[in-house]
Design an enzyme around this catalytic site. Structure first.
Site, PDB file in Angstrom:
ATOM      1  N   ASP A   8       0.861  -1.183   0.000  1.00 56.84           N
ATOM      2  CA  ASP A   8       0.000   0.000   0.000  1.00 56.84           C
ATOM      3  C   ASP A   8       0.896   1.231   0.000  1.00 56.84           C
ATOM      4  O   ASP A   8       1.665   1.450   0.943  1.00 56.84           O
ATOM      5  CB  ASP A   8      -0.895  -0.027   1.231  1.00 56.84           C
ATOM      6  N   TYR A  59      -8.920  14.900  -7.093  1.00 55.84           N
ATOM      7  CA  TYR A  59      -8.077  14.317  -8.138  1.00 55.84           C
ATOM      8  C   TYR A  59      -7.322  15.412  -8.888  1.00 55.84           C
ATOM      9  O   TYR A  59      -6.104  15.324  -9.086  1.00 55.84           O
ATOM     10  CB  TYR A  59      -8.944  13.511  -9.100  1.00 55.84           C
ATOM     11  N   LYS A 108      -3.217  15.956  -8.801  1.00 59.95           N
ATOM     12  CA  LYS A 108      -2.402  15.806 -10.007  1.00 59.95           C
ATOM     13  C   LYS A 108      -1.612  17.070 -10.316  1.00 59.95           C
ATOM     14  O   LYS A 108      -0.537  17.007 -10.920  1.00 59.95           O
ATOM     15  CB  LYS A 108      -3.284  15.415 -11.191  1.00 59.95           C
TER      16      LYS A 108
END
Length: 260
Positions: free
Chosen positions: A59, A155, A159
């Site tokens: 992980d 998201y 990014k």
């Protein structure tokens, strides 16, 4: 295929599907010895059978588990030449009004903290290579770093943030006189199995495919192998003076717009 990566050792996070699995296949084909991580054991076994790569269940957000992973790689292979920080998620995302703190923390944990831990531990491992500090670290960002999505706020932010992480890490490597390069790839829409499945299960597959393809002026989606090919190039000695850079692969989706 040319064996540009013969003798190199590569780590790929999130390598059980999509761009990750495609990059495992590409790097193995180019001669690299590849270790990939993820959580889907069944999918990992298929990738191993097809490529000969090694899977380690891991992980990226588990900070305490990173030392063990890197000790395994250095103990078994004696070096690390490439790290592709590919693991990512959109699960729990939403708009700025709808996202929960739990959703925000989950996306940031994988997409930002997980990438930071990948870059950090990869650089430390590469600094121990027998011939000195050498290697290439590649982060999978997205065109949404520059073209943010209103309904995927975490998201989009994550990014964008990893691009700053790449640049700061590249400058640090240079300051340390390491021959370790750090770069980002920014794909547009990529025709992964997940995207194809979404298209096929939509009410109108033809219209859904057309909508995805229309995001690029080139009128199509990227293939997985096109992204994997860029990662392979960045891993190779051909890219030895590229560091701190963004490599956009979106078919001109973020290049500009037409006038009225």
């Amino acid at each position: 295929m040319e064996k540009r990566l013969e003798g190199k050792v590569a780590l790929i996070t999130g390598g059980t599907s999509g761009i990750g699995a495609g990059t495992v296949e590409r790097l193995c084909a180019e001669g690299a010895r590849v270790i990939f991580t993820g959580s889907n054991q069944a999918a990992a076994e298929q990738v191993c059978a097809a490529t000969g790569a090694e899977f380690v269940r891991h992980d990226v957000t588990d900070a305490a588990a990173w030392d063990g992973l890197m000790a395994h790689i250095l103990g078994k292979y004696g070096r690390l030449d490439l790290a592709f920080a590919n693991a990512g998620t959109e699960s729990g995302d939403g708009s700025i009004e709808s996202i929960t703190i739990e959703g925000w923390n989950h996306v940031m944990g994988v997409n930002l903290t997980g990438v930071m831990l990948t870059v950090q531990h990869a650089m430390r491992a590469m600094a121990k290579n027998p011939e000195g500090a050498t290697g290439s670290i590649v982060v999978n960002s997205s065109m949404n770093a520059h073209r943010a999505m209103g309904n995927f706020v975490a998201y989009s932010v994550s990014k964008a943030a990893v691009i700053a992480l790449v640049k700061a890490s590249a400058v640090h490597a240079g300051n340390q006189k390491y021959k370790i390069r750090v770069n980002a790839v920014l794909p547009g829409v990529v025709e992964t199995a997940m995207i194809v499945n979404l298209i096929d299960k939509s009410g109108d597959p033809a219209a859904t495919r057309a909508a995805y393809e229309s995001l690029s002026p080139m009128g199509r989606m990227a293939s997985v192998d096109e992204v994997a090919g860029m990662v392979a190039w960045l891993a190779s000695d051909e890219a030895r003076f590229c560091s701190g850079s963004e490599f956009t692969m979106d078919g001109a989706s973020t290049a500009g717009m037409n006038g009225v």
